[in-house]
Write an enzyme that holds these catalytic residues in place. Structure first.
Site, PDB file in Angstrom:
ATOM      1  N   ASP A 131       4.716  20.273   7.991  1.00  0.00           N
ATOM      2  CA  ASP A 131       5.571  21.093   7.145  1.00  0.00           C
ATOM      3  C   ASP A 131       7.340  21.253   6.769  1.00  0.00           C
ATOM      4  O   ASP A 131       7.061  21.769   5.839  1.00  0.00           O
ATOM      5  CB  ASP A 131       5.499  21.951   8.811  1.00  0.00           C
ATOM      6  CG  ASP A 131       6.689  20.814   9.558  1.00  0.00           C
ATOM      7  OD1 ASP A 131       6.475  19.665  10.338  1.00  0.00           O
ATOM      8  OD2 ASP A 131       7.730  21.105  10.509  1.00  0.00           O
TER       9      ASP A 131
ATOM     10  N   ASP B 207       5.741   0.474  11.865  1.00  0.00           N
ATOM     11  CA  ASP B 207       4.439   0.077  11.590  1.00  0.00           C
ATOM     12  C   ASP B 207       4.292  -1.550  12.195  1.00  0.00           C
ATOM     13  O   ASP B 207       3.151  -2.195  11.685  1.00  0.00           O
ATOM     14  CB  ASP B 207       3.759   0.371  10.344  1.00  0.00           C
ATOM     15  CG  ASP B 207       3.961   1.249   9.410  1.00  0.00           C
ATOM     16  OD1 ASP B 207       3.382   2.591   9.777  1.00  0.00           O
ATOM     17  OD2 ASP B 207       3.311   1.781   7.892  1.00  0.00           O
TER      18      ASP B 207
ATOM     19  N   ARG C 245      -8.008  -1.017   5.029  1.00  0.00           N
ATOM     20  CA  ARG C 245      -7.964   0.075   4.355  1.00  0.00           C
ATOM     21  C   ARG C 245      -6.280  -0.394   4.126  1.00  0.00           C
ATOM     22  O   ARG C 245      -5.614   0.253   3.003  1.00  0.00           O
ATOM     23  CB  ARG C 245      -7.129   1.680   5.884  1.00  0.00           C
ATOM     24  CG  ARG C 245      -8.332   2.454   5.949  1.00  0.00           C
ATOM     25  CD  ARG C 245      -7.962   3.928   7.345  1.00  0.00           C
ATOM     26  NE  ARG C 245      -6.679   4.760   6.162  1.00  0.00           N
ATOM     27  CZ  ARG C 245      -5.865   5.459   6.445  1.00  0.00           C
ATOM     28  NH1 ARG C 245      -6.544   5.108   8.349  1.00  0.00           N
ATOM     29  NH2 ARG C 245      -4.640   5.670   6.558  1.00  0.00           N
TER      30      ARG C 245
ATOM     31  N   ARG D 252       0.955  14.467  13.460  1.00  0.00           N
ATOM     32  CA  ARG D 252       1.561  14.663  12.306  1.00  0.00           C
ATOM     33  C   ARG D 252       1.589  15.815  11.178  1.00  0.00           C
ATOM     34  O   ARG D 252       1.339  15.574   9.954  1.00  0.00           O
ATOM     35  CB  ARG D 252       1.000  13.249  11.118  1.00  0.00           C
ATOM     36  CG  ARG D 252       1.104  11.786  12.347  1.00  0.00           C
ATOM     37  CD  ARG D 252       0.801  10.674  11.521  1.00  0.00           C
ATOM     38  NE  ARG D 252       1.178   9.922  10.512  1.00  0.00           N
ATOM     39  CZ  ARG D 252       0.509   8.852   9.633  1.00  0.00           C
ATOM     40  NH1 ARG D 252      -0.452   8.377   9.735  1.00  0.00           N
ATOM     41  NH2 ARG D 252       1.608   8.516   8.353  1.00  0.00           N
TER      42      ARG D 252
ATOM     43  N   CYS E 131      -4.059  13.360  12.957  1.00  0.00           N
ATOM     44  CA  CYS E 131      -4.848  11.340  13.532  1.00  0.00           C
ATOM     45  C   CYS E 131      -4.266  10.970  14.674  1.00  0.00           C
ATOM     46  O   CYS E 131      -3.746  11.453  15.509  1.00  0.00           O
ATOM     47  CB  CYS E 131      -4.118  10.750  12.096  1.00  0.00           C
ATOM     48  SG  CYS E 131      -2.743   9.935  12.673  1.00  0.00           S
TER      49      CYS E 131
ATOM     50  N   LYS F 291       0.825  -1.164  -0.067  1.00  0.00           N
ATOM     51  CA  LYS F 291      -0.261  -0.430   0.197  1.00  0.00           C
ATOM     52  C   LYS F 291       0.441   1.357  -0.196  1.00  0.00           C
ATOM     53  O   LYS F 291       0.668   1.718  -0.920  1.00  0.00           O
ATOM     54  CB  LYS F 291      -0.935  -0.203   1.479  1.00  0.00           C
ATOM     55  CG  LYS F 291      -1.674   1.300   1.508  1.00  0.00           C
ATOM     56  CD  LYS F 291      -2.403   1.188   2.827  1.00  0.00           C
ATOM     57  CE  LYS F 291      -1.588   1.308   4.503  1.00  0.00           C
ATOM     58  NZ  LYS F 291      -1.458   2.787   4.242  1.00  0.00           N
ATOM     59  N   ASN F 292       1.396   1.808   0.875  1.00  0.00           N
ATOM     60  CA  ASN F 292       2.987   2.463   1.116  1.00  0.00           C
ATOM     61  C   ASN F 292       3.417   2.791  -0.294  1.00  0.00           C
ATOM     62  O   ASN F 292       4.307   4.090  -0.213  1.00  0.00           O
ATOM     63  CB  ASN F 292       3.776   2.394   2.410  1.00  0.00           C
ATOM     64  CG  ASN F 292       2.769   2.124   3.384  1.00  0.00           C
ATOM     65  OD1 ASN F 292       1.400   2.678   3.050  1.00  0.00           O
ATOM     66  ND2 ASN F 292       3.328   2.880   4.700  1.00  0.00           N
TER      67      ASN F 292
HETATM   68  C1  UD1 Z   1       4.436   7.340   6.167  1.00  0.00           C
HETATM   69  C2  UD1 Z   1       3.933   5.263   6.299  1.00  0.00           C
HETATM   70  C3  UD1 Z   1       3.509   5.519   7.604  1.00  0.00           C
HETATM   71  C4  UD1 Z   1       4.676   4.868   8.647  1.00  0.00           C
HETATM   72  C5  UD1 Z   1       5.824   6.175   8.673  1.00  0.00           C
HETATM   73  C6  UD1 Z   1       6.499   6.158   9.206  1.00  0.00           C
HETATM   74  C7  UD1 Z   1       2.560   5.844   4.038  1.00  0.00           C
HETATM   75  C8  UD1 Z   1       1.745   6.430   3.200  1.00  0.00           C
HETATM   76  N1  UD1 Z   1       2.861   6.227   5.120  1.00  0.00           N
HETATM   77  O1  UD1 Z   1       3.787   8.091   6.707  1.00  0.00           O
HETATM   78  O2  UD1 Z   1       2.803   3.942   7.516  1.00  0.00           O
HETATM   79  O3  UD1 Z   1       4.348   5.199   9.072  1.00  0.00           O
HETATM   80  O4  UD1 Z   1       6.146   6.525   7.033  1.00  0.00           O
HETATM   81  O5  UD1 Z   1       7.623   5.342   8.606  1.00  0.00           O
HETATM   82  O6  UD1 Z   1       3.984   5.646   3.537  1.00  0.00           O
HETATM   83  N2  UD1 Z   1       6.944  15.467  10.019  1.00  0.00           N
HETATM   84  C9  UD1 Z   1       6.407  16.094  10.169  1.00  0.00           C
HETATM   85  N3  UD1 Z   1       6.953  17.106   9.355  1.00  0.00           N
HETATM   86  C10 UD1 Z   1       6.705  16.798   8.287  1.00  0.00           C
HETATM   87  C11 UD1 Z   1       6.009  14.959   8.406  1.00  0.00           C
HETATM   88  C12 UD1 Z   1       6.378  14.178   9.011  1.00  0.00           C
HETATM   89  O7  UD1 Z   1       7.362  17.042  11.962  1.00  0.00           O
HETATM   90  O8  UD1 Z   1       5.780  17.461   7.701  1.00  0.00           O
HETATM   91  C13 UD1 Z   1       7.582  13.880  11.251  1.00  0.00           C
HETATM   92  C14 UD1 Z   1       6.137  12.804  12.003  1.00  0.00           C
HETATM   93  O9  UD1 Z   1       5.148  13.661  12.549  1.00  0.00           O
HETATM   94  C15 UD1 Z   1       6.491  11.796  12.034  1.00  0.00           C
HETATM   95  C16 UD1 Z   1       7.920  11.597  11.506  1.00  0.00           C
HETATM   96  O10 UD1 Z   1       7.857  12.661  10.548  1.00  0.00           O
HETATM   97  O11 UD1 Z   1       6.819  11.854  13.811  1.00  0.00           O
HETATM   98  C17 UD1 Z   1       8.013  10.464  10.651  1.00  0.00           C
HETATM   99  O12 UD1 Z   1       6.680  10.660   9.462  1.00  0.00           O
HETATM  100  P1  UD1 Z   1       6.314  10.242   7.799  1.00  0.00           P
HETATM  101  O13 UD1 Z   1       8.491   9.856   7.659  1.00  0.00           O
HETATM  102  O14 UD1 Z   1       6.780  11.513   7.162  1.00  0.00           O
HETATM  103  O15 UD1 Z   1       5.735   9.399   7.771  1.00  0.00           O
HETATM  104  P2  UD1 Z   1       4.316   9.515   6.664  1.00  0.00           P
HETATM  105  O16 UD1 Z   1       5.274   9.818   5.561  1.00  0.00           O
HETATM  106  O17 UD1 Z   1       3.749  10.446   6.851  1.00  0.00           O
END
Ligand code: UD1
Length: 421
Positions: free
Chosen positions: A124, A307, A400, A121, A116, A22-23
Site C-alpha cells: 500500500d 534479516d 535465493r 507484506r 508470504c 542481493k538486496n
Molecule cells: C526489504 C528487504 C528484506 C528486509 C526488509 C526489512 C529487499 C529485497 N528486501 O524488504 O530482506 O527484511 O526490507 O529490512 O530489500 N510495509 C507496509 N506497506 C508497504 C510496504 C511495507 O505495511 O507498502 C510494511 C511491511 O509489511 C513491513 C515493514 O513495512 O512490516 C517494512 O517492510 P519493507 O521495508 O518495505 O520491506 P521490503 O522492502 O519488502
C-alpha cells in the site's frame, strides 16, 4: 527438490569472501529501466532472486549478457510493461519495477505480490507514493494497473512507516518525474544509499542521501546516462558467516565487507562476549570462553536488522542463559522457531517476542525444513553444532540469497553436502 546434509563441525577456520548484496542488486537492476545506455555491473551475486529479476527484465524486452558475477544490461529495447504473476509470485521484490516502468512509460501493470511466509507484506505504501506523484492506480484481476498519461509529477511523499522497497520505488519514480520530490521518513539502508549514489552518478540530483529525508530533482522524462558500477557487499551474508564463526566458537575472517554496515550486528556479538577485530574491508571474530545471552530488538537501519534475527536465535541456543528477541518489523517471522525446537532448542514464543533458554552443546541433529531465506540460514548454523547429521529440506529458499553457501562453508572446514530428495 534438493536438501542439505550438515554434520556437526568442531572448529571452522580461515576466511570467507562475501558476495555482492542481493538486496542492493535488485533495485539497482530495476533502476536500469531508467537508463539510456547499456551498463556494466560487477560483483553481482549469483543467486536465484537475481536471475528471477533478470528473467522479468528480459520478458519486458531488455537484453543482457552475464557471466557469473558480471553483467552488461540494456533496457532500451523494453516494449512490454506487464510484470506477470508467474514471476512476481516467486519473488516479491519484482514490485521494484513498478516505479521505474511507470516513470518511463507512463503506464504499467504489475501483479500483486500477495502475502508470504514472514507476514502479510502489503504494498500500500508503494501505491500511495505513486498516487502522490499523480499516478492513477487500479487493482484489477490481481494486477496493479498504474497510469500517468501526463507523466509523474514531483510531490511530497510522507511514509507512515519506514519501507525499504517503498523508498526505492519512490526514488526511481521521482528520478524521471517533472519537478522536485521530497520523501519524508525514507529508509536509510546502505542498499538505498547505493541506489541513490548510482543515480547521482547518472546525472540525477538527490540531496539527503543516507538520511530519512530525500530531495530528488526529476528529469521530466529524460533517461539517465549511467556509469558502470559494482554492487556493495552483502551485509546479511557477512553477518550470517560471523554467526557461523560464533556458533562454532571459531576464529573466522570475513573478507570484502563494509564493517560499518553491520555495526549493529558486531555490537551484539561483542555483547555475547566475542572479540571482533575490524580493518576497513575485513572483520575477524575470535572464540570466547563463554557465550553470553543477549537481548535483541529488530528495527530499521542502522538498528539491528530483521534479516539477522533468525541467525542470532540459532546462536542464542548456545549461550549460557536466557536471551530475548523482539521482532518488530514482520508479524510472522518466527517460522524457524519450531524447526530449531525440533533440534532440541528451548524457545518460548509470546506474540512477537521469543525467549531462548540457551545451553551450550545441547542440540541434536534431525530432519528440518527451511521456511524462508533467513530461517534457512539459521538452520544451517544450528546444524553446525547439533550432534550428528542434520538434513535441511526445501533449501531452494537458501539458494535465493546465498551464493555458493556449501562451497564457502566447506572451504572453512564445515561438512555440508547437497543431495536430491
Ligand atoms: C526489504 C528487504 C528484506 C528486509 C526488509 C526489512 C529487499 C529485497 N528486501 O524488504 O530482506 O527484511 O526490507 O529490512 O530489500 N510495509 C507496509 N506497506 C508497504 C510496504 C511495507 O505495511 O507498502 C510494511 C511491511 O509489511 C513491513 C515493514 O513495512 O512490516 C517494512 O517492510 P519493507 O521495508 O518495505 O520491506 P521490503 O522492502 O519488502
Amino acid at each position: 527438490m534438493k536438501y542439505l546434509k550438515i554434520s556437526r563441525s568442531n572448529k571452522l577456520q580461515g576466511s570467507i569472501k562475501i558476495s555482492g548484496a542481493k538486496n542492493a542488486a535488485l533495485p539497482l537492476l530495476a533502476c536500469t529501466i531508467l537508463a539510456k545506455n547499456s551498463i556494466n555491473i560487477g560483483n553481482l551475486p549469483d543467486v536465484v532472486d537475481i536471475n528471477t529479476l533478470l528473467s522479468l527484465l528480459e520478458k519486458l524486452g531488455s537484453s543482457y549478457t552475464k557471466n557469473k558475477n558480471n553483467i552488461t544490461i540494456s533496457t532500451l529495447s523494453i516494449n512490454n510493461t506487464k510484470a506477470t504473476y508467474d514471476i512476481v509470485k516467486t519473488m516479491r521484490a519484482s514490485i521494484l519495477v513498478l516505479g521505474p516502468l511507470l516513470a518511463r512509460f507512463g503506464h504499467c501493470e504489475v501483479s500483486l505480490p500477495g502475502g508470504c511466509a514472514i507476514g502479510q507484506r502489503p504494498v500500500d505504501l508503494h501505491l500511495k507514493a505513486m498516487e502522490a506523484m499523480g499516478a492513477q492506480i487500479e487493482i484489477k484481476s490481481g494486477y496493479i494497473q498504474a497510469t500517468a498519461p501526463a507523466g509523474l509529477k514531483g510531490a511530497k511523499i510522507v511514509f507512515d512507516k519506514v519501507t525499504v522497497g517503498g523508498t526505492e520505488n519512490s526514488v526511481m519514480a521521482a528520478a524521471l518525474a517533472q519537478g522536485t520530490t521530497h520523501i519524508i521518513n525514507a529508509a536509510k539502508e546502505p542498499e538505498i544509499v547505493q541506489l541513490c549514489e548510482v543515480l547521482v552518478n547518472a546525472g540525477l540530483s538527490i540531496k539527503g542521501i543516507g538520511t530519512s529525508e530525500l530531495i530528488i530533482e526529476g528529469t521530466d522524462g529524460e533517461l539517465l546516462d549511467f556509469k558502470d558500477f559494482d554492487i556493495i557487499p552483502d551485509r546479511i551474508e557477512a553477518g550470517t558467516y560471523l554467526c557461523a564463526g560464533a556458533i562454532t566458537n571459531s576464529k573466522l575472517t570475513i573478507e570484502n565487507v563494509i564493517p560499518e554496515h553491520i555495526d549493529a550486528v558486531t555490537a551484539k556479538l561483542e555483547e555475547m562476549n566475542f572479540e571482533i577485530q575490524k580493518t576497513n574491508r575485513t572483520i575477524t571474530i575470535l572464540p570466547t570462553n563463554e557465550i553470553k545471552p543477549v537481548n535483541i530488538i529488530t528495527t530499521e537501519y542502522p538498528g539491528f536488522p530483521t534479516d539477522m534475527q533468525a541467525q542470532f536465535m540459532a546462536l542464542a541456543t548456545q549461550a549460557n542463559g536466557t536471551s530475548i528477541i523482539d521482532e518488530k518489523l514482520f508479524e510472522n517471522r518466527f517460522m524457524h522457531v519450531s524447526e530449531l525446537m525440533r533440534l532440541g532448542a528451548d524457545i518460548h514464543l509470546n506474540g512477537n517476542t521469543a525467549t531462548i533458554n540457551g545451553t551450550p552443546n545441547k542440540l541434536n541433529a534431525t530432519d528440518v525444513m527451511a521456511t524462508d531465506l533467513r530461517a534457512s540460514s539459521a538452520l544451517v548454523l544450528a546444524a553446525l553444532v547439533a550432534e550428528g547429521e542434520t538434513s535441511i529440506h526445501r533449501i531452494y529458499h537458501l539458494d535465493r540469497g546465498y551464493e555458493d553457501l556449501e562451497g564457502k562453508l566447506t572451504a572453512i572446514g564445515a561438512k555440508v553436502e547437497r543431495f536430491n530428495e
